[in-house]
Design a protein around this motif. Structure first.
Motif, short mmCIF file in Angstrom:
data_model
loop_
_atom_site.label_atom_id
_atom_site.label_comp_id
_atom_site.label_asym_id
_atom_site.label_seq_id
_atom_site.Cartn_x
_atom_site.Cartn_y
_atom_site.Cartn_z
N CYS A 51 19.68 71.04 62.21
CA CYS A 51 19.12 70.73 63.53
C CYS A 51 20.01 69.75 64.28
O CYS A 51 20.27 69.91 65.48
N ILE A 52 20.45 68.73 63.55
CA ILE A 52 21.29 67.72 64.20
C ILE A 52 22.60 68.35 64.67
O ILE A 52 23.09 68.05 65.76
N ARG A 53 23.15 69.25 63.85
CA ARG A 53 24.37 69.96 64.27
C ARG A 53 24.09 70.73 65.56
O ARG A 53 24.88 70.74 66.49
N GLY A 54 22.95 71.38 65.58
CA GLY A 54 22.56 72.15 66.77
C GLY A 54 22.42 71.25 67.99
O GLY A 54 22.94 71.55 69.07
N LEU A 55 21.73 70.12 67.81
CA LEU A 55 21.49 69.20 68.93
C LEU A 55 22.81 68.63 69.46
O LEU A 55 23.02 68.56 70.66
N LYS A 56 23.66 68.24 68.52
CA LYS A 56 24.94 67.64 68.92
C LYS A 56 25.74 68.63 69.73
O LYS A 56 26.32 68.31 70.76
N TRP A 57 25.71 69.86 69.27
CA TRP A 57 26.49 70.90 69.93
C TRP A 57 25.93 71.19 71.32
O TRP A 57 26.66 71.32 72.29
N MET A 58 24.60 71.26 71.43
CA MET A 58 23.98 71.54 72.73
C MET A 58 24.22 70.37 73.68
O MET A 58 24.40 70.56 74.88
N LYS A 59 24.22 69.15 73.13
CA LYS A 59 24.44 67.97 73.97
C LYS A 59 25.84 68.02 74.55
O LYS A 59 26.07 67.75 75.72
N LYS A 60 26.77 68.42 73.70
CA LYS A 60 28.16 68.50 74.13
C LYS A 60 28.31 69.50 75.27
O LYS A 60 29.09 69.32 76.18
N HIS A 61 27.56 70.57 75.19
CA HIS A 61 27.67 71.60 76.20
C HIS A 61 26.66 71.44 77.31
O HIS A 61 26.55 72.29 78.20
N ASN A 62 25.90 70.35 77.25
CA ASN A 62 24.99 70.02 78.34
C ASN A 62 23.95 71.10 78.63
O ASN A 62 23.64 71.37 79.78
N LYS A 63 23.48 71.75 77.59
CA LYS A 63 22.49 72.79 77.77
C LYS A 63 21.26 72.48 76.94
O LYS A 63 21.36 71.81 75.90
#
Lengths: 299, 313
Positions: free
Chosen positions: B233-245
């Motif tokens: 989940c944290i990997r997912g969140l970090k990735w989405m945060k990076k892409h601003n989505k």
């Protein structure tokens, strides 16, 4: 899928949208040069391709059209610059900008436009508004977009960078208290972006933000009904695109305008506030947990 | 990726990194062959390309080729379908699919489009109970084999460039295995999907990645691997945060909260974390509603919240 040359792509799009060569290349290259690109006699550098495509309302091309070593390294610099900017590592941005600059000739206007844009952004973040505005104006002037600031768009087309520059210039004017200038530019941008297709990158990125500014202006003029309309529009755009930036402001302003303090609205606003205090890895921060405990949990 | 592009990417990256052709080619290919790759006279396989790029410390730009169409009306239908699918509105997907099938250009554009249609038809048929879980997996695998014949559930070829539809099909298959009880198989597929994503600059991939990670974390949690699930989940969140989505981030927040609560229930976590778990679950529910996501999921999440937190302090 059928292979199509770059020249054909540009020409087909241009004709389909009923845009003349002169209007498309205004400020960036001559019509003769554009003609050569369309007939595949010459291949422009990727940055120029992006600018042309974006003005045509398309999103920028993938790497397929990189045709020189120089262009490749510049695209790597730009990628790193954007990443450092996102992480607020401004001194790193400056370092790369210096390298970028030293590899760029004065004649490469589009690249200089980008450099000035990013230098302007750093000034803006450091609250040096006059310097920022100077740089944005310098950048806009390079592709003959400077007079949009007081004369409006008048049929001119915008690339993504040109749109960004106008947006930031308006934001800077607003921070400097020159709201009339700011409002004028936001108005022009709003009308322009609304005409673009929904999947146009610059529309998705800038229109909601522009509309929020417009809503604020209407609030200041006490046109609460109109402001509410704009806020609803901004909210719809942001949610449709699953964006976060600007959403807290929209919900805050809406809440201020609403007479009955809807509990549901409060929950939504708090959810976004908590989200905005996330840790770097996206997890809820201690601050977020405290905010939740002191508000929602009490209800 | 066109040959023109691979040639240039190799050449310019090598020059950018200041490496000679001889040094780069060593242990991978003949220097003459490398010269041919760079001049575009010979196209390197995906594998060779990847090896060369990795040797230079660059993982290279890898695309997950998104579904595209030159047809304007097909393009907008694809976006609408994507939307409806994410929200779980399968009736709408069915209607939109019928419209899409009538776009002749779309159908003529190649086997990937046909595969895309097949995938969606299978999903709609399953969700409206016209086929059972077993038939669903069969349909999904059949769709995948249209373009990818050697699907090995334990490992994905590292060097093959996948299309978005293929990634989503593989993710669907994994999810179905998870739902129908074959969780080990599901985990294996998710692991190989993550390996595929890992470390590479993968463009155009946000949709597959968040969908894959969301389902992956769910399966891990249901199998009792709470910490691993939280990590995904944290990997997912970090990735989405990076892409601003924010697509599907409700899923990650909810899953984190769910996992923490499960850990508390079985004594792996202290009771003091109850408030934190509750906050995460609450945030998941709110974000699902805010972004108009799948309402079925919303109802399930609210139910979990009521049952586990409604009477706590």
């Amino acid at each position: 899928m059928e292979e199509i040359t770059l020249g054909e792509l540009i020409m087909n799009l241009r004709i389909k949208k009923n845009i003349s060569r002169a209007r498309l290349c205004d400020g960036i290259c001559s019509t003769v040069a554009l003609g050569r690109y369309e007939s595949n006699e010459r291949v422009p550098d990727k940055f120029l391709i992006d600018c042309i495509l974006e003005r045509l309302g398309e999103n920028s091309a993938r790497l397929e059209f990189i045709s020189s070593e120089d262009e490749f390294s510049k695209s790597v610099y730009r990628r790193d610059i954007e990443e450092y900017l996102d992480n607020r590592q401004y001194s790193d941005v400056e370092k790369i900008l210096e390298i970028y600059r030293s590899n760029t000739q004065k004649s490469e206007r589009l690249h200089y436009q980008y450099i000035y844009f990013k230098e302007g952004e750093i000034c803006f973040e450091n609250k040096k508004y006059e310097d920022a505005l100077d740089l944005y104006k310098k950048a806009l002037d390079l592709t003959e977009r400077l007079d949009v600031i007081d004369k409006g768009l008048c049929d001119k087309l915008l690339s993504d960078i040109e749109t960004g520059l106008l947006y930031k210039a308006a934001e800077t004017y607003k921070c400097m208290g020159e709201t009339d200038c700011a409002d004028y530019i936001f108005d022009e941008l709003r009308k322009y972006l609304m005409e673009q297709e929904d999947d146009c990158k610059k529309k998705a990125e800038y229109l909601p933000l522009v509309v929020i500014h417009t809503a604020e202006t209407e609030i200041n003029r006490s046109n609460y009904g109109l402001a509410k309309q704009y806020l609803n529009m901004a909210e719809e755009l942001l949610i449709k695109e699953y964006h976060l930036t600007g959403l807290e402001k929209v919900l805050e302003l809406k809440r201020r305008l609403d007479e009955d303090n809807d509990e549901e609205e409060l929950h939504r606003l708090l959810a976004i506030k908590i989200l905005n205090t996330r840790n770097v890895d996206g997890t809820i921060s201690d601050e977020g947990i405290k905010l939740w405990e002191s508000t929602i949990k009490q209800i | 990726m066109g040959e023109h592009n691979k040639a240039n990417i190799i050449k310019y990256t090598r020059k950018y990194m200041n490496i000679t052709q001889a040094a780069l080619a060593e242990n991978i290919c003949d220097p003459v062959t490398l010269a041919r790759y760079e001049s575009g006279k010979l196209e390197p396989s995906d594998e060779k390309f990847s090896l060369l790029m990795q040797k230079m410390g660059q993982s290279g730009e890898k695309y997950i080729i998104p579904l595209a169409s030159t047809d304007e009306s097909a393009k907008s239908l694809i976006n609408e379908i994507s939307d409806a699918l994410e929200k779980g509105d399968y009736a709408k997907v069915e209607v939109l699919l019928e419209n899409l099938k009538r776009q002749r250009t779309f159908l003529q554009e190649g086997s990937e489009n046909f595969q895309y249609l097949k995938r969606l038809e299978a999903i709609v048929a399953y969700e409206s109970n016209k086929i059972d879980a077993h038939e669903f997996i069969t349909e999904l695998k059949s769709a995948l084999s249209l373009t990818f014949k050697d699907f090995d559930e334990c490992s994905l070829p590292k060097h093959r460039v996948f299309t978005q539809t293929e990634i989503l099909l593989i993710s669907n298959i994994a999810r179905q295995y998870g739902i129908s009880g074959n969780k080990e198989k599901a985990i294996k597929i998710y692991e190989s999907l993550e390996k595929y994503f890992m470390g590479d600059i993968v463009l155009n991939d946000y949709m597959p990645r968040y969908a894959v990670l969301a389902n992956y974390s769910s399966v891990l949690g249901l199998m009792g691997y709470y910490d691993e699930s939280i990590a995904v989940c944290i990997r997912g969140l970090k990735w989405m945060k990076k892409h601003n989505k924010c697509n599907l981030i409700y899923n990650f927040y909810y899953n984190i909260g769910w996992n923490i609560k499960k850990k508390i229930d079985c004594g792996m976590e202290s009771e003091t974390m109850l408030s934190v778990a509750q906050c995460y679950v609450w945030l998941g529910c709110e974000l699902c509603k805010l972004y108009h996501e799948d309402m079925r999921n919303y109802r399930n999440m609210c139910k979990f919240y009521e049952e586990n937190f409604a009477y706590s302090q």
